[in-house]
Design an enzyme around this catalytic site. Structure first.
Site, PDB file in Angstrom:
ATOM      1  N   ARG A 135       0.861  -1.193   0.000  1.00 10.93           N
ATOM      2  CA  ARG A 135       0.000   0.000   0.000  1.00 10.93           C
ATOM      3  C   ARG A 135       0.889   1.232   0.000  1.00 10.93           C
ATOM      4  O   ARG A 135       1.721   1.392   0.900  1.00 10.93           O
ATOM      5  CB  ARG A 135      -0.864  -0.055   1.261  1.00 10.93           C
ATOM      6  N   ASP A 160      -2.009   0.074  12.612  1.00  7.18           N
ATOM      7  CA  ASP A 160      -1.438  -0.697  11.509  1.00  7.18           C
ATOM      8  C   ASP A 160      -1.265  -2.141  11.961  1.00  7.18           C
ATOM      9  O   ASP A 160      -0.422  -2.439  12.813  1.00  7.18           O
ATOM     10  CB  ASP A 160      -0.092  -0.097  11.086  1.00  7.18           C
ATOM     11  N   THR A 177      -0.791   7.502  -1.226  1.00  6.39           N
ATOM     12  CA  THR A 177      -2.036   7.418  -2.005  1.00  6.39           C
ATOM     13  C   THR A 177      -2.959   6.298  -1.525  1.00  6.39           C
ATOM     14  O   THR A 177      -4.133   6.258  -1.903  1.00  6.39           O
ATOM     15  CB  THR A 177      -1.716   7.142  -3.486  1.00  6.39           C
ATOM     16  N   ASP A 205       2.277  -3.716  11.569  1.00  4.39           N
ATOM     17  CA  ASP A 205       3.235  -3.144  12.523  1.00  4.39           C
ATOM     18  C   ASP A 205       2.992  -3.681  13.924  1.00  4.39           C
ATOM     19  O   ASP A 205       3.932  -3.984  14.662  1.00  4.39           O
ATOM     20  CB  ASP A 205       3.132  -1.613  12.535  1.00  4.39           C
TER      21      ASP A 205
END
Ligand code: URA
Length: 212
Positions: free
Chosen positions: A107, A203, A111, A206
């Site tokens: 990703r 995330d 954007t 993460d």
């Protein structure tokens, strides 16, 4: 935002929501986060495979014959890298005979557009139940890119298992792949400017791997 033309199965099991609350908690360290990711994935995968075909069998218990059922048919599990890997072992624990494909999507931080960097899928997906595992259905960009690849490879019965979904992601999947099925315990408020789910859990990759 979406009309529920696409099948969304909202999983309401208390153990699912117990694990989800721990996953959401910013104080949860990677070790516990990984354990909860496994626990919730097991429960969600059990829900997503509720209708697997089964064949009647008779087995011998130590005390005599007993009627039973054995699961039939081909199941393929496809984690979307990297975060989907945190769900894979749980699904394989439930369905050890499953074949496994991998789809790698990156990703773009600015954007939020997904680009493919890896794909290796098993052959002959036409008659398989395909469990696509991707914990965060955010914009839907990665999910749609992965669904495009699975369809192109011949998959017809694709079930997307995610841990948190955003209405935007469901809407995009509905627009592009209305015959996919979505299994999730939570549809959150929406996305922030960085395309993270609110309130979400941050995330996922993460938090799973301790990277920041
Ligand atoms: N991916 C994540 O890991 N978290 C989000 O909130 C959105 C996408």
């Amino acid at each position: 935002m979406y009309s529920l033309r696409v099948a969304v199965h909202l999983v309401d099991h208390p153990l699912v929501h117990d694990a989800l609350a721990i996953l959401r908690d910013a104080a949860t360290a990677p070790e516990l986060f990984r354990r909860m990711a496994v626990r919730i994935s097991l429960l969600l995968a059990a829900e997503a495979t509720r209708d697997l075909p089964a064949l009647p069998v008779t087995v011998s218990t130590p005390l005599g014959p007993a009627d039973g059922r054995r699961v039939q048919g081909d199941v393929v599990v496809v984690p979307v890298l990297r975060a989907g890997l945190g769900m894979l072992d749980a699904v394989l624990e439930l369905i050890p005979s499953a074949r496994v494909g991998h789809i790698g999507l990156q990703r773009d931080e600015m954007t939020a557009i997904a680009s493919r960097y890896y794909s290796k899928l098993p052959s002959s997906l036409e008659h398989s139940v395909v469990l696509m595992i991707d914990p965060m259905l955010a914009t839907g960009g990665s999910a749609v890119a992965a669904l495009d690849m699975l369809r192109h490879a011949g998959a017809r019965d694709v079930r997307l298992i995610c841990i948190v979904a955003a209405p935007e992601g469901i809407a995009l999947v509905e627009a592009r792949h209305p015959d996919a099925q979505i299994y999730t315990p939570a549809i959150d408020r929406g996305l922030n400017e960085q395309k993270f789910i609110l309130p979400g859990l941050g995330d996922f990759g993460d938090r799973l791997y301790g990277t920041h």
